[in-house]
Design a protein around this motif. Sequence first.
Motif, PDB file in Angstrom:
ATOM      1  N   GLY A 132      53.016   4.179  39.927  1.00 46.15           N
ATOM      2  CA  GLY A 132      54.106   3.893  40.842  1.00 46.15           C
ATOM      3  C   GLY A 132      54.394   2.240  41.185  1.00 46.15           C
ATOM      4  O   GLY A 132      55.400   1.811  41.077  1.00 46.15           O
ATOM      5  N   ASP A 133      53.218   1.595  41.197  1.00 48.01           N
ATOM      6  CA  ASP A 133      53.508   0.329  41.311  1.00 48.01           C
ATOM      7  C   ASP A 133      53.925  -0.432  39.956  1.00 48.01           C
ATOM      8  O   ASP A 133      54.754  -1.186  40.097  1.00 48.01           O
ATOM      9  CB  ASP A 133      51.852  -0.374  41.760  1.00 48.01           C
ATOM     10  CG  ASP A 133      51.551  -0.276  42.960  1.00 48.01           C
ATOM     11  OD1 ASP A 133      52.282   0.178  43.696  1.00 48.01           O
ATOM     12  OD2 ASP A 133      50.339  -0.086  43.534  1.00 48.01           O
ATOM     13  N   ALA A 134      53.464  -0.075  38.845  1.00 42.96           N
ATOM     14  CA  ALA A 134      53.845  -0.449  37.541  1.00 42.96           C
ATOM     15  C   ALA A 134      55.277  -0.144  37.322  1.00 42.96           C
ATOM     16  O   ALA A 134      56.267  -1.081  36.793  1.00 42.96           O
ATOM     17  CB  ALA A 134      53.176  -0.003  36.406  1.00 42.96           C
ATOM     18  N   LEU A 135      55.912   0.981  37.781  1.00 41.24           N
ATOM     19  CA  LEU A 135      57.275   1.428  37.515  1.00 41.24           C
ATOM     20  C   LEU A 135      58.079   0.705  38.582  1.00 41.24           C
ATOM     21  O   LEU A 135      59.212   0.113  38.246  1.00 41.24           O
ATOM     22  CB  LEU A 135      57.300   2.979  37.680  1.00 41.24           C
ATOM     23  CG  LEU A 135      58.559   3.398  37.234  1.00 41.24           C
ATOM     24  CD1 LEU A 135      58.880   3.230  35.799  1.00 41.24           C
ATOM     25  CD2 LEU A 135      58.643   4.961  37.471  1.00 41.24           C
ATOM     26  N   HIS A 136      57.807   0.737  39.856  1.00 43.59           N
ATOM     27  CA  HIS A 136      58.711   0.071  40.700  1.00 43.59           C
ATOM     28  C   HIS A 136      58.629  -1.289  41.143  1.00 43.59           C
ATOM     29  O   HIS A 136      59.210  -1.961  42.130  1.00 43.59           O
ATOM     30  CB  HIS A 136      58.714   0.959  42.033  1.00 43.59           C
ATOM     31  CG  HIS A 136      59.028   2.343  41.818  1.00 43.59           C
ATOM     32  ND1 HIS A 136      60.075   2.761  41.258  1.00 43.59           N
ATOM     33  CD2 HIS A 136      58.228   3.465  41.841  1.00 43.59           C
ATOM     34  CE1 HIS A 136      60.050   4.207  41.104  1.00 43.59           C
ATOM     35  NE2 HIS A 136      59.041   4.461  41.344  1.00 43.59           N
ATOM     36  N   ASN A 137      57.474  -2.114  40.526  1.00 50.99           N
ATOM     37  CA  ASN A 137      57.486  -3.400  41.095  1.00 50.99           C
ATOM     38  C   ASN A 137      58.257  -4.246  40.060  1.00 50.99           C
ATOM     39  O   ASN A 137      58.159  -4.411  38.677  1.00 50.99           O
ATOM     40  CB  ASN A 137      55.840  -3.754  40.760  1.00 50.99           C
ATOM     41  CG  ASN A 137      55.673  -5.218  41.054  1.00 50.99           C
ATOM     42  OD1 ASN A 137      56.725  -6.080  41.306  1.00 50.99           O
ATOM     43  ND2 ASN A 137      54.467  -5.649  41.251  1.00 50.99           N
ATOM     44  N   GLN A 138      59.348  -4.903  40.409  1.00 45.07           N
ATOM     45  CA  GLN A 138      60.457  -5.347  39.619  1.00 45.07           C
ATOM     46  C   GLN A 138      59.887  -6.505  38.830  1.00 45.07           C
ATOM     47  O   GLN A 138      60.386  -7.129  37.656  1.00 45.07           O
ATOM     48  CB  GLN A 138      61.536  -6.083  40.243  1.00 45.07           C
ATOM     49  CG  GLN A 138      62.368  -4.820  41.131  1.00 45.07           C
ATOM     50  CD  GLN A 138      62.969  -4.019  40.007  1.00 45.07           C
ATOM     51  OE1 GLN A 138      63.238  -4.418  38.855  1.00 45.07           O
ATOM     52  NE2 GLN A 138      62.961  -2.620  40.411  1.00 45.07           N
TER      53      GLN A 138
END
Length: 935
Positions: free
Chosen positions: A700-706
């Motif tokens: 989740g963090d890897a995908l949505h952290n721009q």
Amino acid sequence: MLLARHLCNIFPLNNLSGEIPSNIFNITGLLTLDLSSNSFTGKMPRGFANLRELQVLDLSDNFLIGEIPTDISNQSALLQLRLRGNNNLGGSIPLQLCTLPNLQNLSLASSALVGNIPDCLGNLSQLQWLYLGWNMLTGPIPASLGNLENIFWLDLTSNSLTGSIPLELGKLSKLTNLYLYSNSLSGELPAQLGKLSRLTDFDVGQNKLTGRIADELGGLVNLKLFRAYQNSLTGSLPLWLGNLSNIYHIALFENSLSGTIPENLGRSSPLALLDLSTNYLSGAIPPELCHGRALFKLILFSNRLTGMLPESLGMCQSLTRLRLEMNSLSGNIPHTLFALPLLNFATLSQNRFNGTIDFEPVKVSCLQTLNLSHNFLSGNLTPALGSLQALLRLFVSYNLLHGNIPPELGKLSNLSSLDLSHNAFSDGIPPSLSNCTTLVTLNLSRNSLSGNIPSELGSLPMLGALDLSENLMEGGIPPQLASSSTLEFIDLSYNNLSGPVPQSGIFLHLNELFLQGNPNLCEAANTKGFKVCTASDNGSQDGTRKHLGRIRTAWATAGCAIFATLILIVCGSYYFQKRYVGKKGHEQYFTDSWHIISFQKKIHIRLEDIQSCLDENNIIGKGTAGTVYRGALKDGQKVAVKRMWIYNNLGQQIGDPGFKAEMEILGNLRHRNIVKLLGCCFSQRENLLVFEYMPNGNLGDALHNQAIGREFLDWDTRLNIAIETAQGLHYLHEDCVPAVLHRDVKCHNILLDAELSARLADFGLAKVMNPDGTPVTNSKVAGSHGYIAPEYAYTLKVDEKADIYSFGVIILELVTGRHPTDHIQFCEDMEMVRWLHTKVNMINFHDFAVEEIVDERLKPCAPSTAMEMKSATRIGLMCTSASPLHRPRMQQVVNMLLAIRRPHNKNKNNNNKPLISKPLHSPPHSHFSLSHPPF
């Protein structure tokens, strides 16, 4: 004018959205208003009083909320009122509906209606369809429904109805379909229902019914489907079941039925499914169950059946699933059984079968699971097993088999589990087993196998558990086993192994229990109790298995002691929590009595190592269940410690959110795509779970952290993460015994290791599946918003299809880069899944341009990449289908994902091998497949 009066030909199935416009009520002469199967939201509009001539109102399969407007009652000409489907209409059923004198069809199913079923519905004398299932209705079934003399379809399924089944329903002479399953109905099956001579489908499963199945019900001469499973019915199976000429589906499992199965059952009917499991039935299996050549599912496990397996069953060409375990069946197993062309699941374990396992090699086989364990089978294991090319699981443990293990088993390229333990196999382990590249568990323990351990076993890319204990294996431990990156469990105890114990891989932290009984093993430093290696220890082999009986007895005693200790630890922890909490301050939590348990590689966890991790500077995550810290053990291995509080600072109990579930479930899971639980520590005040450390955090963090950028999660990486997560879920659903439901599959519960491989984590909400495949009932909705399957929110019942829905959301997340509940990104206050289903037309999917939805960070897309993304989108949409019946199984999902990977990318992670060689197809019927009215 005709066009305006019949809007049904324009608006259904058009993906229209927004609220239903109120100006539609200006068409006062409207006869038909059909807006079904769209995406309308908001409340049902008021203004129906203007539509005096309206005959059909169909708003099914939208996303409407609120209560049903009472002004619908002004439509005296109304014939059909259909509001069923994905709508979430609340409140009670309006009494005003009882004033519609001409109403023929009332369909309010699959919403959130509460309260009682109004008695006055019995006044609707013209009613033919009454469909109120899948709501939250309570109270009794009104006896007045017996006045509906024209009704032929009555469905009250999956509510919370109580009381007995009204005797008055026996007056419904035109009734053909009666569905009352999944309620809390009690009492006996009324004998008066036997007067319903036109009844074809009768389902009262999942209730609290008691008593005998009355002989009078034999009057149901046209019955095709009879389901009364999961009740408390007693007495014998009625003989009239064998006289029904049309019956094809009988499900009476999980009752207390006794006596014998009617001998003529199947003789004069097209019997397709028979499930009588978990009862007290005795006697023989009737010989003519497959006489109609339609039987595809025979489930009779957990009874007291005796006698031989009918030879006719071995000739049943339509059979796909056979479960006869936990009976007292004896004699030979018909050799023709293994050659049945459609059979994909056969369990005959825990019986008294004898004779040999012998059959001619087959050219085509669908058999995936074969369990013959715990019988008295003897002779050699036939090489013909190697012709069962679709086989995934083979269990023949606890028999009297001898001779060599057939090298032909190496032809089973799809095999994931092989258990030949507790037999008398001799000679060596065939190196050809290394060709079974999808093998996850291999158990050859308690045989008389000799020779060296094949080094080829260490090259198996998915092997997680290997048990070779209590054999006559010689030579050294192959270093290839130590270099395996997937091996999580190994037991080599009580053999004649010699030479040095490897000091790497799984052996670095392996408990000596799993190597004991090999007196000629040695080690560089005496850390496990073995002698120190000398120059003469390289490959020395002497000693025999003296006193083996005494050793086995000691091993069994030690195992019982360990099990008893675990029970005492859990019970003792609970006792201390209840008795002493609140008597000590928060600062004393490390001085309380602590208990430590190790899992997986039997790592020696010290409390002081875990204490040193619990520092604010080490926090890597927080959630409602606790806080996660990074740290390291004494040997330098990095770990993640999940701290789960039991009591707050005021000494108030706040529960134990998921600790026991994670400890009990994760402690027994061994798969490279499931996070490793290394151990746990628990005391009066808190619980600590120790996991392997995942340096790249969660998906989740890897995908949505721009800030991470496209280089971190390119498309190839995202596709591999999807495949690995699917393989982990497939393991939970298909290879675990018992199977496990995760219930909280989401991006933040997928962890990424140093190589960006995926690990499914956080099993705090996980539950074990019911053995018979029926849904697990929950007291409340659990999971994360945006990932919860729609049927779960309404019914509080969940099966593996709920996990598959959540996984489908993850696939769509990987393609779009969008969060599933970010309403800023989606118009009309939609969630991502609904937005995509609205935007993508599955019927004309080939015309869809994936660039319209793909993550901007992945653009521009090469044509081959765009094709992969498009295929992944299709899989995600299939997994998130509103109907659980339309979602694929996890095995199918894995195969579809593997199939879309480009050739040059297929070797990027060579651990992702297909679990099966060809797509699987669900059987044409299941416990969840019922006929539905053609609304």
